[in-house]
Write a protein that holds these residues in place. Structure first.
Motif, PDB file in Angstrom:
ATOM      1  N   ILE A  44     103.872  -1.985  -4.279  1.00 47.34           N
ATOM      2  CA  ILE A  44     103.660  -2.263  -5.887  1.00 47.34           C
ATOM      3  C   ILE A  44     102.490  -2.957  -5.874  1.00 47.34           C
ATOM      4  O   ILE A  44     102.140  -4.241  -5.442  1.00 47.34           O
ATOM      5  CB  ILE A  44     104.982  -3.044  -6.193  1.00 47.34           C
ATOM      6  CG1 ILE A  44     106.320  -2.408  -6.219  1.00 47.34           C
ATOM      7  CG2 ILE A  44     104.882  -3.643  -7.822  1.00 47.34           C
ATOM      8  CD1 ILE A  44     107.634  -3.221  -6.417  1.00 47.34           C
ATOM      9  N   ASN A  45     101.623  -2.391  -6.731  1.00 45.64           N
ATOM     10  CA  ASN A  45     100.054  -2.881  -6.633  1.00 45.64           C
ATOM     11  C   ASN A  45      99.891  -3.731  -7.965  1.00 45.64           C
ATOM     12  O   ASN A  45     100.817  -3.956  -8.906  1.00 45.64           O
ATOM     13  CB  ASN A  45      99.053  -1.596  -6.807  1.00 45.64           C
ATOM     14  CG  ASN A  45      97.938  -2.038  -6.036  1.00 45.64           C
ATOM     15  OD1 ASN A  45      97.610  -3.108  -5.504  1.00 45.64           O
ATOM     16  ND2 ASN A  45      97.179  -0.928  -5.509  1.00 45.64           N
ATOM     17  N   ALA A  46      98.737  -4.340  -7.575  1.00 46.59           N
ATOM     18  CA  ALA A  46      98.594  -5.825  -8.601  1.00 46.59           C
ATOM     19  C   ALA A  46      98.543  -5.477 -10.185  1.00 46.59           C
ATOM     20  O   ALA A  46      98.145  -4.267 -10.535  1.00 46.59           O
ATOM     21  CB  ALA A  46      96.932  -6.052  -8.362  1.00 46.59           C
ATOM     22  N   ILE A 104      90.164  -7.861  -3.703  1.00 46.40           N
ATOM     23  CA  ILE A 104      89.277  -8.463  -4.837  1.00 46.40           C
ATOM     24  C   ILE A 104      88.970  -7.171  -5.633  1.00 46.40           C
ATOM     25  O   ILE A 104      88.669  -6.105  -5.351  1.00 46.40           O
ATOM     26  CB  ILE A 104      87.688  -8.686  -4.167  1.00 46.40           C
ATOM     27  CG1 ILE A 104      88.024  -9.564  -3.226  1.00 46.40           C
ATOM     28  CG2 ILE A 104      86.599  -8.988  -5.084  1.00 46.40           C
ATOM     29  CD1 ILE A 104      86.922 -10.144  -2.212  1.00 46.40           C
ATOM     30  N   HIS A 105      89.258  -7.207  -7.007  1.00 47.53           N
ATOM     31  CA  HIS A 105      89.137  -6.134  -8.146  1.00 47.53           C
ATOM     32  C   HIS A 105      87.805  -5.911  -8.290  1.00 47.53           C
ATOM     33  O   HIS A 105      87.131  -6.688  -8.854  1.00 47.53           O
ATOM     34  CB  HIS A 105      90.403  -6.027  -8.943  1.00 47.53           C
ATOM     35  CG  HIS A 105      90.105  -7.023 -10.086  1.00 47.53           C
ATOM     36  ND1 HIS A 105      91.125  -8.295  -9.931  1.00 47.53           N
ATOM     37  CD2 HIS A 105      89.584  -7.329 -10.926  1.00 47.53           C
ATOM     38  CE1 HIS A 105      90.897  -8.999 -10.869  1.00 47.53           C
ATOM     39  NE2 HIS A 105      89.874  -8.568 -11.677  1.00 47.53           N
ATOM     40  N   LEU A 106      87.453  -4.758  -8.480  1.00 46.34           N
ATOM     41  CA  LEU A 106      86.011  -4.105  -8.980  1.00 46.34           C
ATOM     42  C   LEU A 106      86.598  -3.429 -10.149  1.00 46.34           C
ATOM     43  O   LEU A 106      87.293  -2.273 -10.318  1.00 46.34           O
ATOM     44  CB  LEU A 106      85.360  -3.255  -8.107  1.00 46.34           C
ATOM     45  CG  LEU A 106      85.063  -3.541  -6.883  1.00 46.34           C
ATOM     46  CD1 LEU A 106      84.266  -2.536  -6.146  1.00 46.34           C
ATOM     47  CD2 LEU A 106      84.242  -4.872  -6.792  1.00 46.34           C
ATOM     48  N   ASN A 125      94.695   4.116 -16.890  1.00 44.99           N
ATOM     49  CA  ASN A 125      93.303   3.988 -17.616  1.00 44.99           C
ATOM     50  C   ASN A 125      92.760   2.910 -18.447  1.00 44.99           C
ATOM     51  O   ASN A 125      93.242   3.056 -19.588  1.00 44.99           O
ATOM     52  CB  ASN A 125      92.913   5.478 -18.135  1.00 44.99           C
ATOM     53  CG  ASN A 125      91.609   5.883 -18.573  1.00 44.99           C
ATOM     54  OD1 ASN A 125      90.982   4.760 -18.703  1.00 44.99           O
ATOM     55  ND2 ASN A 125      91.286   6.878 -18.687  1.00 44.99           N
ATOM     56  N   PHE A 126      91.972   1.966 -17.835  1.00 47.36           N
ATOM     57  CA  PHE A 126      91.644   0.926 -18.578  1.00 47.36           C
ATOM     58  C   PHE A 126      90.803   1.099 -19.619  1.00 47.36           C
ATOM     59  O   PHE A 126      90.529   0.072 -20.598  1.00 47.36           O
ATOM     60  CB  PHE A 126      91.454  -0.250 -17.824  1.00 47.36           C
ATOM     61  CG  PHE A 126      92.629  -1.083 -17.186  1.00 47.36           C
ATOM     62  CD1 PHE A 126      93.241  -1.939 -18.053  1.00 47.36           C
ATOM     63  CD2 PHE A 126      93.392  -0.720 -15.905  1.00 47.36           C
ATOM     64  CE1 PHE A 126      94.446  -2.665 -17.900  1.00 47.36           C
ATOM     65  CE2 PHE A 126      94.437  -1.518 -15.717  1.00 47.36           C
ATOM     66  CZ  PHE A 126      94.940  -2.415 -16.382  1.00 47.36           C
ATOM     67  N   ILE A 127      90.056   2.348 -19.597  1.00 43.55           N
ATOM     68  CA  ILE A 127      88.995   2.401 -20.682  1.00 43.55           C
ATOM     69  C   ILE A 127      90.049   2.923 -21.774  1.00 43.55           C
ATOM     70  O   ILE A 127      89.693   2.466 -22.975  1.00 43.55           O
ATOM     71  CB  ILE A 127      88.182   3.676 -20.519  1.00 43.55           C
ATOM     72  CG1 ILE A 127      87.105   3.336 -19.590  1.00 43.55           C
ATOM     73  CG2 ILE A 127      87.389   4.010 -21.700  1.00 43.55           C
ATOM     74  CD1 ILE A 127      85.948   4.046 -18.998  1.00 43.55           C
TER      75      ILE A 127
HETATM   76  C1  FNR Z   1      96.679  -3.246 -13.480  1.00 42.83           C
HETATM   77  N1  FNR Z   1      95.779  -3.316 -12.373  1.00 42.83           N
HETATM   78  C2  FNR Z   1      95.416  -4.404 -12.123  1.00 42.83           C
HETATM   79  N2  FNR Z   1      94.548  -4.248 -10.768  1.00 42.83           N
HETATM   80  C3  FNR Z   1      93.996  -5.484 -10.304  1.00 42.83           C
HETATM   81  O1  FNR Z   1      93.223  -5.719  -9.418  1.00 42.83           O
HETATM   82  N3  FNR Z   1      94.132  -6.623 -11.036  1.00 42.83           N
HETATM   83  C4  FNR Z   1      94.947  -7.069 -11.996  1.00 42.83           C
HETATM   84  O2  FNR Z   1      95.214  -8.168 -12.465  1.00 42.83           O
HETATM   85  C5  FNR Z   1      95.601  -5.581 -12.736  1.00 42.83           C
HETATM   86  N4  FNR Z   1      96.390  -5.828 -13.695  1.00 42.83           N
HETATM   87  C6  FNR Z   1      96.879  -4.556 -14.220  1.00 42.83           C
HETATM   88  C7  FNR Z   1      97.941  -4.674 -15.322  1.00 42.83           C
HETATM   89  C8  FNR Z   1      98.817  -3.631 -15.380  1.00 42.83           C
HETATM   90  C9  FNR Z   1      99.789  -3.834 -16.684  1.00 42.83           C
HETATM   91  C10 FNR Z   1      98.540  -2.460 -14.969  1.00 42.83           C
HETATM   92  C11 FNR Z   1      99.383  -1.213 -15.215  1.00 42.83           C
HETATM   93  C12 FNR Z   1      97.516  -2.367 -13.848  1.00 42.83           C
HETATM   94  C13 FNR Z   1      95.585  -1.895 -11.951  1.00 42.83           C
HETATM   95  C14 FNR Z   1      96.399  -1.605 -11.134  1.00 42.83           C
HETATM   96  O3  FNR Z   1      96.539  -2.246  -9.748  1.00 42.83           O
HETATM   97  C15 FNR Z   1      96.137  -0.194 -10.246  1.00 42.83           C
HETATM   98  O4  FNR Z   1      94.745  -0.078  -9.901  1.00 42.83           O
HETATM   99  C16 FNR Z   1      95.922   0.753 -11.522  1.00 42.83           C
HETATM  100  O5  FNR Z   1      96.974   0.602 -12.698  1.00 42.83           O
HETATM  101  C17 FNR Z   1      96.246   2.239 -11.212  1.00 42.83           C
HETATM  102  O6  FNR Z   1      97.457   2.645 -10.636  1.00 42.83           O
HETATM  103  P1  FNR Z   1      98.587   3.329 -11.617  1.00 42.83           P
HETATM  104  O7  FNR Z   1      99.229   2.221 -12.624  1.00 42.83           O
HETATM  105  O8  FNR Z   1      98.125   4.578 -12.174  1.00 42.83           O
HETATM  106  O9  FNR Z   1      99.889   3.353 -10.547  1.00 42.83           O
END
Ligand code: FNR
Length: 348
Positions: free
Chosen positions: A68-70, A153-155, A222-224
């Motif tokens: 379960i990613n960040a 570390i997020h980019l 997609n954050f854009i």
């Molecule tokens: C994220 N993601 C994210 N990544 C990160 O490194 N730090 C963060 O604080 C967050 N915050 C965050 C909030 C929410 C609500 C979402 C949905 C996503 C990005 C996440 O880890 C992942 O890289 C992307 O969402 C792409 O994966 P999915 O959502 O397509 O499975």
């Protein structure tokens, strides 16, 4: 101190905004896994009961190579969200990364929603998350907060630049990451948040000692699009397809070296995509948006079931490939077709 408080409040309300926006709309597109073809095996010579999805990550045994990613932390509802996601991770024995801890490094009042993840997951794999500008000391503080097994570390330049209050200066990031890799005694994972890691970026990261890359490619959250929905000044429609599709990013990053540990995140939604990613070189898969959506819209059981389904169907696909464990998936012959092939062939 007042300035710090108001910055923390902005961060906290932004985290809440992100969750709310992601829950409201579908911000997804194509991750190109459809262009990876795996061949059916009519003579698997396997008993379904002997198929194992066991794996290991960051030195610990896990039951399935999906994490379960960040996502989140640092606002009122985040304690409930994170404790439930952590419970799912514990029940399924899979890793979980917390959302960006920057807010809690600056202000202890925001620690609870991060600490709860370690409390619930007990000995499981828990991963810290910070932005690429924090200092080594701040990164260490984030890890101590949750006794993390590693730090991400997020980019996210594409997200920041489309955010009215976002960062504008992206200089010095590689040096800062190098500093962290040298001085932090646990694995440092460099991750994109949905726009993909290019071959060139992966090569530069590897050259400074990064051993873990989360390709975080285009095709899922997609954050854009998310920031576009929050931005009242500019629209960013023309950038909605910006980014490296996850499948391309994964294949090109893996081609650099077998010594990299690669996490495939970005629109990973089905067992088919999970197994394909493992076949083309991922060590583990990351899923974020859908787990959160399932939990908030439909509740704990639905979110857990979503992942259980992926696990079960991955075993079905493993049977149909004639592979009885995760390691064997590395030997599955695969073919690339369509646009993914064009993108790979077109690289100069
Ligand atoms: C994220 N993601 C994210 N990544 C990160 O490194 N730090 C963060 O604080 C967050 N915050 C965050 C909030 C929410 C609500 C979402 C949905 C996503 C990005 C996440 O880890 C992942 O890289 C992307 O969402 C792409 O994966 P999915 O959502 O397509 O499975």
């Amino acid at each position: 101190m007042e300035e710090l408080n108001s910055k923390s409040k902005i961060r906290s309300s932004r985290k809440k905004d992100h969750v709310n926006h992601i829950l409201k709309d579908n911000f997804e597109s194509d991750n190109y896994f459809k262009d990876i073809y795996l061949e059916h095996n009519s003579l698997p010579e396997l008993d379904f009961a002997e198929i194992s999805t066991k794996s290991s990550f960051l030195g610990k045994d896990i039951s399935f190579p999906v994490m379960i990613n960040a996502m989140t932390g640092g606002f009122d509802k985040a304690v409930e969200i994170n404790s439930n996601l952590a419970k799912i991770a514990r029940e399924l024995n899979i890793p979980m990364a917390v959302g960006s801890q920057t807010i809690a490094i600056k202000d202890k009042n925001y620690e609870a929603s991060f600490k709860i993840v370690r409390e619930v997951l007990k000995d499981g794999v828990v991963i810290s998350n910070v932005n690429a500008f924090v200092s080594v000391d701040e990164a260490r503080r984030a890890m101590e907060m949750i006794q993390a097994d590693a730090i991400q570390i997020h980019l996210n330049p594409a997200q920041e630049i489309c955010m009215p209050e976002g960062d504008r200066d992206f200089k010095g990031v590689l040096n800062n990451i190098e500093d962290m890799v040298k001085k932090i005694d646990k694995p440092v994972i460099v991750k994109e948040v949905g726009f993909g890691i290019s071959k060139d970026v992966a090569t530069r990261l590897r050259s400074i000692g990064v051993k873990y890359i989360d390709v975080g490619g285009h095709g899922g959250t997609n954050f854009i699009k998310v920031e576009n929905a929050r931005n009242e000044e500019f629209d960013f429609y023309e950038l909605f397809e910006w980014g490296i599709p996850t499948a391309l990013s994964l294949i090109e990053t893996r081609a650099i070296s077998n010594d990299l540990n690669i996490i495939s995140t970005g629109g990973m939604r089905t067992a088919n995509e999970v197994v394909k990613a493992l076949c083309v070189g991922a060590d583990i898969i990351g899923i974020s948006g859908p787990v959160l959506k399932k939990f908030v819209d439909e509740g704990y059981e639905s979110a857990e079931k979503y992942l259980q389904n992926i696990i079960y169907k991955s075993k079905v696909i493993m049977l149909l490939l004639g592979k009885k464990n995760i390691g064997e998936l590395k030997n599955v012959p695969y073919r690339i077709k369509g646009e993914l092939k064009e993108l790979l062939d077109g690289a100069k």
